[in-house]
Design an enzyme around this catalytic site. Structure first.
Site, PDB file in Angstrom:
ATOM      1  N   ASP A  16     121.425 -55.355 -45.437  1.00 17.42           N
ATOM      2  CA  ASP A  16     121.501 -53.914 -45.177  1.00 17.42           C
ATOM      3  C   ASP A  16     120.225 -53.173 -45.580  1.00 17.42           C
ATOM      4  O   ASP A  16     120.280 -52.162 -46.281  1.00 17.42           O
ATOM      5  CB  ASP A  16     122.705 -53.297 -45.897  1.00 17.42           C
ATOM      6  CG  ASP A  16     123.995 -54.026 -45.624  1.00 17.42           C
ATOM      7  OD1 ASP A  16     124.200 -54.430 -44.469  1.00 17.42           O
ATOM      8  OD2 ASP A  16     124.810 -54.197 -46.552  1.00 17.42           O
ATOM      9  N   GLU A 189     128.999 -48.567 -37.737  1.00 17.06           N
ATOM     10  CA  GLU A 189     128.775 -48.332 -39.168  1.00 17.06           C
ATOM     11  C   GLU A 189     127.284 -48.142 -39.411  1.00 17.06           C
ATOM     12  O   GLU A 189     126.480 -48.119 -38.488  1.00 17.06           O
ATOM     13  CB  GLU A 189     129.300 -49.522 -39.984  1.00 17.06           C
ATOM     14  CG  GLU A 189     128.677 -50.851 -39.569  1.00 17.06           C
ATOM     15  CD  GLU A 189     129.295 -52.040 -40.266  1.00 17.06           C
ATOM     16  OE1 GLU A 189     129.851 -51.870 -41.359  1.00 17.06           O
ATOM     17  OE2 GLU A 189     129.209 -53.161 -39.713  1.00 17.06           O
TER      18      GLU A 189
END
Length: 535
Positions: A16, A189
């Site tokens: 991420d 997301e």
């Protein structure tokens, strides 16, 4: 000679990536989940060479994870810079296996320097994970977040919301508005917002974090939308190349260099196959990410006010580097002899280092760990661990320990999760003899992988763990010269993101020093050194 970026730029469990440039410096924040300290912070000046400069969440007042399960904790940080300040958003996810509802409290912390100190967290909602902040030209700030659950639908991902954030008051203001419901890829997301020229660009992750992961881009001339989707969406994904060297590509963001070049950071995985003749979790026969999800960079360019990846949708390992001066960093030492007052490259589970269970001063030159709960616990575990960052590596330590019962144990662990690990332990048998044994837990099934090796009254043993892509092999020595294998070669694929039926497997494999004493007496073990070498 053309200089290249070699992917992944952040090897081992570093997913991420959220990238930002401040002047001539580039920073990336990565997720840490249940590992402490929270949020790794990386620094580069050339996009080629990176170093770990610290962590944002170093105190339990910032991050309380006691009792959290595997792959709960800190999800997808978003790092930005505005007003001379670093801003960092994150979620501390509780109960991720809760189906329609999760507990996903989200926060923002700030610092004047990337190395901290970072502030106490300010709450910014509980809608879902992956929050981010956008700083507009007019001084206003906006929080973006994905929505999770609460509706009777097969896709719990409810789109992306946005809400104004009052930085002076430290609170959200106004009502949240859904600005993007996602595409047919689903699982929308990781929202982050970028402003370039006349457009706001909303960049999201879609497709889930397995083989169908992807980067979606949409744009609008107005911050509240409506947003139109990129005509060739997704702009980055590994889904079209099942055996891509960098699989699972997604969760990206863009950064512009000081010379006007553009790059996209993204997560990826380097999968390995099952060992020949061995089938584990057949649904993942296209590979296992034993190192976890890693971070990479791809070069980007703009066409018709849309970003594109320069080499196409599928990520590549070698990427043209920017026109910047090279800036290498000193290499981290392979061996820690525990002389310094702090540990290097070390993580702990769920809580910070504390003198109540760890000491570098009680016996100078040794790491002393005081036994607490066993590996399966979600609470107090006396473990220090280092990420595996290569598919072939050797870890070695020297242990001094005086167990009297089978309930006291210390040793060297290959660890992915509390129900995904192997452990070479020194303990005592029922006769009080000191013994060595390899044990483990794979998907909640306890295993004993070797017979007891009786070492008499010896209180010192050298331990070695070799990772050879698909296999772990333990060995031991009583003098540091003559080594003996103990137990069979152990399959590495169960210790991976794909290594179990639980879909919430988001971390990576670690080599760990560990001590347990379930009698409650906190018998200690002393480790003389910890060595990690890649091959």
């Amino acid at each position: 000679m053309t200089t290249t970026i070699q992917n992944p730029i952040l090897k081992g469990f570093n997913p991420d990536p959220s990238i930002v440039r401040v002047g001539d410096d580039y920073y990336i924040a990565t997720s840490t989940f249940e590992w402490f300290p929270g949020i790794q912070l990386h620094h580069s000046r050339d996009l080629i060479n990176w170093r770990l400069v610290g962590h944002a969440l170093t105190r339990t007042s910032q991050l309380n994870m006691m009792g959290m399960d595997n792959s709960e904790g800190v999800y997808a940080p978003a790092l930005t810079y505005s007003d001379g300040t670093f801003w960092l958003c994150f979620s501390n996810v509780h109960s991720c296996r809760g189906g329609n509802w999760m507990a996903t409290p989200s926060y923002v912390v700030t610092a004047d320097s990337i190395e901290g100190p970072w502030s106490e967290p300010v709450p910014i909602g509980n809608y879902g994970f992956d929050p981010s902040l956008f700083h507009d030209d007019d001084g206003k700030k906006y929080m973006l977040n994905m929505i999770w659950g609460g509706r009777a639908k097969t896709n719990f991902f409810g789109g992306i919301i946005m809400q104004e954030f009052d930085a002076d008051e430290g609170k959200l203001v106004g009502a949240p508005k859904t600005v993007f419901e996602g595409t047919e890829l689903g699982c929308t997301e990781g929202p982050q917002l970028l402003k370039k020229d006349d457009y706001y660009y909303l960049i999201t992750a879609e497709g889930g974090t397995e083989r169908n992961h992807a980067v979606t881009v949409c744009r609008s001339k107005h911050i509240w939308g409506p947003y139109e989707v990129h005509p060739e969406n997704p702009i980055l994904t590994s889904r079209f190349q099942e055996h891509a060297e960098l699989s699972r590509a997604g969760h990206g963001f863009l950064v512009e260099t000081q010379t006007g070049e553009w790059y996209m950071s993204h997560l990826c995985g380097r999968r390995i196959p099952n060992p020949e003749g061995y089938q584990f979790m057949p649904k993942y026969d296209n590979g296992f990410s034993i190192l976890g999800r890693e971070s990479a960079l791809q070069k980007a360019h703009w066409q018709d006010d849309w970003p594109y990846i320069a080499t196409g949708k599928t990520p590549v390992v070698e990427v043209e580097a920017p026109n910047l001066p090279l800036h290498p960093w000193p290499e981290s030492p392979a061996r820690d002899e525990f002389i310094d007052p702090t540990l290097s490259l070390i993580s702990t589970l769920r809580e910070p280092v504390s003198e109540k269970w760890l000491s570098l001063s009680e016996r100078p030159g040794f790491l002393r760990l005081k036994g607490r709960h066993y590996l399966y616990s979600r609470y107090e575990q006396s473990m220090v661990a280092r990420r595996f960052q290569a598919h072939n590596a050797t870890v070695e330590t020297k242990l001094e320990f005086k167990p009297n019962t089978p309930y006291e144990m210390a040793g060297l662990c290959a660890y992915y999760a509390r129900n995904g690990h192997y452990f070479l332990k020194m303990t005592a048998n029922d006769l009080g003899e000191r013994v060595l044994q390899v044990v483990g837990n794979i998907n909640d099934v306890y295993g004993e992988y070797s017979n007891d090796v009786v070492i008499g009254d010896a209180d010192t043993v050298y331990m070695r763990l070799e990772l050879k892509t698909q296999w772990y092999q333990y060995s031991y020595s009583l003098d540091g010269v003559d080594w003996y294998e103990i137990g069979p070669a152990l399959n590495s694929t169960p210790l991976s993101d794909e290594g179990g039926p639980d879909i919430f497997r988001f971390t990576g494999s670690f080599a760990a020093l560990f001590v347990a004493d379930i009698t409650g007496q906190k018998r200690h073990a002393d480790f003389d050194y910890f060595e990690y070498l890649e091959h």
